[in-house]
Each structure stands twice: as C-alpha cells, then as structure tokens.
Design a protein around this motif. Structure first.
Motif, PDB file in Angstrom:
ATOM      1  N   ARG A 268       1.280  -1.502  -0.072  1.00  0.00           N
ATOM      2  CA  ARG A 268       0.373  -0.400  -0.199  1.00  0.00           C
ATOM      3  C   ARG A 268       1.041   0.846   0.311  1.00  0.00           C
ATOM      4  N   ILE A 269       0.390   2.429  -0.425  1.00  0.00           N
ATOM      5  CA  ILE A 269       1.460   3.787  -0.591  1.00  0.00           C
ATOM      6  C   ILE A 269       1.355   4.018   0.627  1.00  0.00           C
ATOM      7  N   GLY A 270       1.956   4.449   0.932  1.00  0.00           N
ATOM      8  CA  GLY A 270       2.588   5.060   2.508  1.00  0.00           C
ATOM      9  C   GLY A 270       3.595   3.657   3.225  1.00  0.00           C
ATOM     10  N   CYS A 271       3.316   2.536   3.133  1.00  0.00           N
ATOM     11  CA  CYS A 271       3.675   1.813   4.373  1.00  0.00           C
ATOM     12  C   CYS A 271       5.183   2.281   4.248  1.00  0.00           C
ATOM     13  N   LYS A 272       5.920   2.362   2.402  1.00  0.00           N
ATOM     14  CA  LYS A 272       7.548   3.144   2.744  1.00  0.00           C
ATOM     15  C   LYS A 272       7.192   5.046   2.268  1.00  0.00           C
ATOM     16  N   ARG A 273       8.583   5.392   2.708  1.00  0.00           N
ATOM     17  CA  ARG A 273       7.877   6.148   2.232  1.00  0.00           C
ATOM     18  C   ARG A 273       7.729   6.929   1.177  1.00  0.00           C
ATOM     19  N   ILE A 274       7.025   7.827   1.010  1.00  0.00           N
ATOM     20  CA  ILE A 274       6.617   7.993  -0.441  1.00  0.00           C
ATOM     21  C   ILE A 274       7.439   9.221  -1.215  1.00  0.00           C
ATOM     22  N   ILE A 275       8.058   8.768  -2.515  1.00  0.00           N
ATOM     23  CA  ILE A 275       8.714   9.799  -3.606  1.00  0.00           C
ATOM     24  C   ILE A 275       8.114  10.667  -3.929  1.00  0.00           C
ATOM     25  N   PHE A 276       8.578  11.661  -3.835  1.00  0.00           N
ATOM     26  CA  PHE A 276       8.158  13.339  -4.917  1.00  0.00           C
ATOM     27  C   PHE A 276       9.021  13.090  -5.783  1.00  0.00           C
ATOM     28  N   SER A 277       8.974  12.976  -6.817  1.00  0.00           N
ATOM     29  CA  SER A 277      10.367  13.181  -7.784  1.00  0.00           C
ATOM     30  C   SER A 277       9.689  13.358  -9.805  1.00  0.00           C
ATOM     31  N   ASP A 278       9.419  14.305 -10.037  1.00  0.00           N
ATOM     32  CA  ASP A 278       9.630  14.292 -11.815  1.00  0.00           C
ATOM     33  C   ASP A 278      10.435  13.828 -12.726  1.00  0.00           C
ATOM     34  N   THR A 279      11.601  13.885 -11.898  1.00  0.00           N
ATOM     35  CA  THR A 279      12.752  13.673 -13.092  1.00  0.00           C
ATOM     36  C   THR A 279      13.274  11.944 -12.577  1.00  0.00           C
ATOM     37  N   LEU A 280      13.016  11.163 -11.468  1.00  0.00           N
ATOM     38  CA  LEU A 280      12.999   9.949 -11.132  1.00  0.00           C
ATOM     39  C   LEU A 280      13.002   8.719 -12.419  1.00  0.00           C
ATOM     40  N   TYR A 281      11.837   8.731 -12.531  1.00  0.00           N
ATOM     41  CA  TYR A 281      11.312   8.015 -13.726  1.00  0.00           C
ATOM     42  C   TYR A 281      11.739   8.652 -15.179  1.00  0.00           C
ATOM     43  N   PRO A 282      11.911   9.969 -15.578  1.00  0.00           N
ATOM     44  CA  PRO A 282      13.192   9.634 -16.616  1.00  0.00           C
ATOM     45  C   PRO A 282      14.740   9.209 -16.614  1.00  0.00           C
ATOM     46  N   ALA A 283      15.019   8.978 -15.510  1.00  0.00           N
ATOM     47  CA  ALA A 283      15.973   9.408 -15.259  1.00  0.00           C
ATOM     48  C   ALA A 283      16.294   7.301 -15.580  1.00  0.00           C
ATOM     49  N   LEU A 284      15.431   6.770 -14.842  1.00  0.00           N
ATOM     50  CA  LEU A 284      15.968   4.838 -14.844  1.00  0.00           C
ATOM     51  C   LEU A 284      14.817   4.493 -16.652  1.00  0.00           C
ATOM     52  N   CYS A 285      14.953   5.198 -17.200  1.00  0.00           N
ATOM     53  CA  CYS A 285      14.769   5.445 -18.648  1.00  0.00           C
ATOM     54  C   CYS A 285      15.829   5.783 -19.668  1.00  0.00           C
ATOM     55  N   HIS A 286      16.702   6.214 -19.115  1.00  0.00           N
ATOM     56  CA  HIS A 286      17.402   6.484 -20.038  1.00  0.00           C
ATOM     57  C   HIS A 286      18.525   5.825 -20.121  1.00  0.00           C
ATOM     58  N   PRO A 287      18.994   5.519 -21.712  1.00  0.00           N
ATOM     59  CA  PRO A 287      19.849   4.616 -21.703  1.00  0.00           C
ATOM     60  C   PRO A 287      20.808   3.683 -21.328  1.00  0.00           C
ATOM     61  N   THR A 288      21.732   4.893 -20.716  1.00  0.00           N
ATOM     62  CA  THR A 288      22.799   4.251 -19.676  1.00  0.00           C
ATOM     63  C   THR A 288      22.237   3.707 -18.212  1.00  0.00           C
ATOM     64  N   THR A 289      21.070   4.073 -18.235  1.00  0.00           N
ATOM     65  CA  THR A 289      21.114   3.584 -17.086  1.00  0.00           C
ATOM     66  C   THR A 289      19.815   1.748 -16.750  1.00  0.00           C
ATOM     67  N   THR A 290      20.129   0.993 -16.068  1.00  0.00           N
ATOM     68  CA  THR A 290      19.837  -0.030 -15.934  1.00  0.00           C
ATOM     69  C   THR A 290      19.257  -0.580 -14.452  1.00  0.00           C
ATOM     70  N   LEU A 291      18.306  -0.635 -14.596  1.00  0.00           N
ATOM     71  CA  LEU A 291      17.263  -1.249 -13.474  1.00  0.00           C
ATOM     72  C   LEU A 291      17.656  -3.026 -12.389  1.00  0.00           C
ATOM     73  N   VAL A 292      18.717  -3.067 -12.113  1.00  0.00           N
ATOM     74  CA  VAL A 292      18.387  -4.431 -11.362  1.00  0.00           C
ATOM     75  C   VAL A 292      17.290  -4.965  -9.991  1.00  0.00           C
ATOM     76  N   THR A 293      17.027  -6.155 -10.766  1.00  0.00           N
ATOM     77  CA  THR A 293      15.268  -6.340  -9.428  1.00  0.00           C
ATOM     78  C   THR A 293      16.091  -7.474  -8.616  1.00  0.00           C
ATOM     79  N   SER A 294      16.888  -8.032  -9.085  1.00  0.00           N
ATOM     80  CA  SER A 294      17.115  -9.625  -8.765  1.00  0.00           C
ATOM     81  C   SER A 294      18.022  -9.095  -7.580  1.00  0.00           C
TER      82      SER A 294
END
Length: 499
Positions: A268-294
């Motif tokens: 549920r939202i708020g269980c961990k701290r809510i992030i307020f950002s307009d730049t995080l998601y675009p940064a994760l889409c950037h060609p030089t960024t890789t998200l690892v979930t393992s």
C-alpha cells in the motif's frame, strides 16, 4: 566545569531552532555540536541532487524563512546556508561549540543538574538538557559477502573529489536519496546500474503556480500535505485515489511495460516513504541506466553479483540505503535518576516517550524528534516547533512551581504510548504489507505520529503539569505535584486520529 541553564546537544535544525526559541524567552543556552559547523543532516548529506522534497515555505520554522520558498524548491546548499545564518544569529546570544562530541550525560540527584562530559574531557553542568541529536544520521550499510576494490560511498558520506565522469556507478537503493541522486548522475556517469530491493510509490512534485505571500504559501502547503493523511490512516477510498494518482504518474513517464511492472509496488502507498519526484522515472528510462531487481548476493573486486547469477561490473559503489533510526541517541550513554539508563530501558521496553519528548526517570531532559514525532507526509519542522513550545512551557512551569526539576510520571508515559500504538494499528505504516524503518523488530510503529500534525500541536500547546512529579535537590526526593481533580483531568494524549 562549565555551568549553563540549558545545554543543547546537536547543532542541526532541531538544536538551532531550540537555541533560537529559548534564548528569545530569556534562557541561557549552550550548544554542543560534534561536527565542524551547523546544519546537521544538511551538513552531512551533500550528494549530487540533494534537496528537500517538502516545499521550503513549510520546511522551515514559523520564525525563520528558508531561501527558495518562492520557487518552491530548496537544495542542500540553500538549506545549509540558511542553517549557518540561523547559527550566526544564535552566536550573538548563546555559546555554540563545534567539534565537540558528547560522550556521557548523567543526572546528579544531589545538585539536580545534568553532568555532561565531552570527548575532550570538559565537564558541563546544566539545569536542563535538550537532546537534538537527530533520528537519521548513522548510515546503514548492507552486509554482503566479499569485498569491492573500488571507491565505496554512502549518500551521507559523499566524496566530492571523486571524478565520476564516464564511470560505471552502481547505486544500491531506490528510496528518497536514490530518487535524487540517480537523475543527477546520468549526465556525468558513463553507466548507472540501480539495484532495487522493492519499488517505491512516486508522486509528482507539487508546482507553485500562483504567487502568494509567505504566510499564505506556508498555510496552503501545510493543508495540501495534510490532505494526504486520510489515505495513510485508514480511508480505503482516499488510498485508492492516491495510488491511482501515483500509477498515472508511473504510466505517463515509463512507456516500457516491463520496466513499469518492475517499478510497480505490491504494498500500500505510504507503507514506505512516498517519493516526490518528476525526474526519477525519466532517469530510469535513460539509455545509460539499468534497473536490476534481482537480490544482491555478493561483492566482487570490480562487480556486484545478484541472485539470478549475473555479474554487474562497476567502478564505483554507492549505498543509498538510508540510516539506522535514532542510532546517535541510542549510542550516547544517558543516565537519569538512580542511574537508570535510557538505552537499557528502551532496549528492554521499546523506544517510547511522553508526547515523544520526555521519559520517566529522566528529569529535566527533552528529546527533539523523539519517538513517534516523525511524519510520513509533511514537514518534520512543524512537529519540532510544537515540541519547542512544549519545552519552553515546561521550563517556565519548573520555575513557577519552585521545583528543581520535573520528571514525567511513568503511568502518563505508558498511557500516551499505548494510545499512539492503538492509533497506529489501522494505518498503512503498520498494515501496508511492507517492512520499513518506521517499525521496530516487533512491527510496532516507534517513529511516526499516527495522525494529523495539528492534533499533535494541540496536545503540546500547553504543558500538562499534572503528568509530572517535582524533584528537590536537597533530598533528591519528590514533592509529587498533585494530579488534577477526579473528573477534570483530561486524557494525556487523546486520540491522534480524533477517533
């Protein structure tokens, strides 16, 4: 020996605010700060992109204005500069010692004074002790087998001499610090690999569209943040609406469905701290960024290994992994009446304080940012200012009653803590389906105030003398200030949620 009326341990915004507030009311104040200057967390957190995600009109005391309030944003440079200006004001009316680490605080029953030792060997004696050591200042570093040969940083211990241009940077964590750091890295680093344990709920930053005078802007931002609270404290309809808003933000900024799925929280939202950002998601889409979930499994000399068997080569490893909550205070030996240890009591019974400020057996001592005074939706400085008013009133009542000291009754502390835990039971912080730093090992909320911040201000607007006993230095005994008459004594804390 150095004598003073009020000794404040900590020179961050809490300690500086206390010094400013109390000196204006005629108190003699001495501040001890272990670092080389004022600022606390804003002196230590200087990583690229570091800023406050609360509107600066609200992330300030009502008696000071934070630069940047007109634009609606304030980075760590502005907040640190503001801290230094506030410290300069205090220097004119109070003593502030930097590079001074407190090693022990001991209450002396004979003279009804706090005896405080520093690492340099200096003994300070004070009638009142204000602990403003902060809740989030001891970095948390995950333990992983192996060792990494390259530079290793924590966001709160940044090395600005390290050149990251073209470097392969691994960032562990996707919380509030990482949400600011990762967008700032992509313009310089050659490759950014983000290791995510659990995704965060992200809301867009609020934009300041209509210019308003300072007081009006502060009021607007306060109530804007308070409107988030019902979604966190039990309203299913408001929670669903807030989650839908966050998901719209996610879908608008992440076109890749696979990446979207990886960034969609299961709690549920708020269980961990809510992030307020307009730049995080675009940064994760950037060609030089890789998200690892393992999950991470091991460190190698030049890489990080994950549970899926992959080896992720990096040049620099950054821990954006947060802090041990209240660790600085837990590491500071504090002994009250009859040698009672605050740390031992908290280790045995759990971290608690009456109104998050005073503890049974610990006279004339006040904890700023204490248990259950944190917030997950608004500015903590609003809570701190409420505490400052309560502390000032406590000092005044001590003088008025002729007591050498006041100590909160154990029953009063127990009742107020029990009420807080009751009000926390139905909140998203305890029933949101995640584990966060808000909770202790038993899953009990020891960090956040489980209701509206204006209700906390109401509870602290006057000093509840009937919940305290007086102490006389001559005998070390107690006069036992009388309780309010039966039928007239109000509940020590009432309900944080108003239920």
């Amino acid at each position: 020996m150095i004598d003073t009326e009020v000794l404040i341990v900590g020179g961050g915004l809490a300690g500086l605010g206390a010094a400013h507030y109390l000196t204006r009311r005629g108190r003699t104040v001495h501040v001890l700060e272990r670092s080389s200057g004022p600022g606390g967390t804003w002196l230590e957190n200087t990583y690229p992109g570091c800023e406050c995600d609360i509107h600066p009109a609200l992330y300030s005391y009502s008696f000071t204005r934070l630069p940047g309030w007109i634009s609606g944003r304030a980075d760590h440079h502005q907040i640190l500069r503001h801290s230094r200006l506030l410290a300069d004001r205090i220097h004119r009316v109070a003593r502030v010692d930097y590079d001074t680490e407190v090693t022990d605080c001991h209450w002396n029953d004979t003279d009804a004074r706090w005896h405080v030792h520093t690492r340099s060997g200096t003994l300070h004696r004070a009638r009142f002790l204000v602990l403003a050591t902060g809740a989030l200042n001891v970095p948390r570093i995950p333990r992983l087998p192996g060792s990494f040969a390259g530079p290793v940083l924590h966001t709160a211990r940044w090395n600005h001499d390290l050149d990251l241009r073209g470097a392969r940077v691994g960032v562990i964590g996707t919380g509030a610090s990482a949400a600011q750091l990762v967008p700032a890295l992509i313009d310089h680093a050659g490759q950014v690999t983000v290791f995510q344990r659990t995704p965060a709920w992200v809301l867009p930053r609020t934009r300041t569209r209509v210019p308003l005078p300072y007081r009006a802007r502060r009021t607007v931002e306060y109530w804007r943040n308070e409107t988030l609270l019902p979604a966190l404290t039990g309203s299913k309809r408001r929670r669903a609406a807030l989650e839908a808003r966050a998901l719209r933000h996610l879908h608008a900024q992440i076109p890749d469905p696979v990446l979207r799925r990886a960034l969609t929280p299961s709690y549920r939202i708020g269980c961990k701290r809510i992030i307020f950002s307009d730049t995080l998601y675009p940064a994760l889409c950037h060609p030089t960024t890789t998200l690892v979930t393992s999950p991470l499994t091991e460190l190698a000399a030049d890489a990080v290994r994950t549970a899926d068997g992959r080896r992720h080569e990096i040049d620099v490893l950054v821990h954006a992994t947060g802090f041990h909550v209240s660790a600085a205070l837990m590491r500071l030996p504090i002994h009250g009446r009859n040698g009672v240890s605050l740390q031992e009591v908290w280790a045995r019974d759990g971290v608690s304080a009456h109104l998050g400020t005073t503890v049974a057996g610990i006279p004339n001592a006040f904890i700023l940012g204490g248990p259950n005074t944190g917030v997950g939706h608004t500015s903590v400085l609003f809570m701190l200012e409420s505490q400052l008013r309560y502390v000032a009133a406590a000092l005044d009542e001590t003088d008025r009653t002729g007591a050498d000291a006041l100590v909160v009754r154990e029953q009063a502390q127990h009742r107020s803590t029990t009420r807080i835990h009751h009000d926390s039971a139905a909140t998203t912080w305890t029933r949101g389906g995640c584990r966060s730093w808000y909770l202790d090992r038993e899953g009990i909320n020891r960090s956040l105030w489980p209701g509206a911040t204006w209700r906390y201000r109401l509870h602290t607007r006057t000093f509840d003398l009937h919940n305290y006993r007086s102490i006389r230095a001559s005998t070390g005994g107690s006069d036992g200030i009388e309780q309010a008459e039966p039928g007239r004594q109000r509940d020590e804390i009432g309900s944080a949620t108003g239920n």
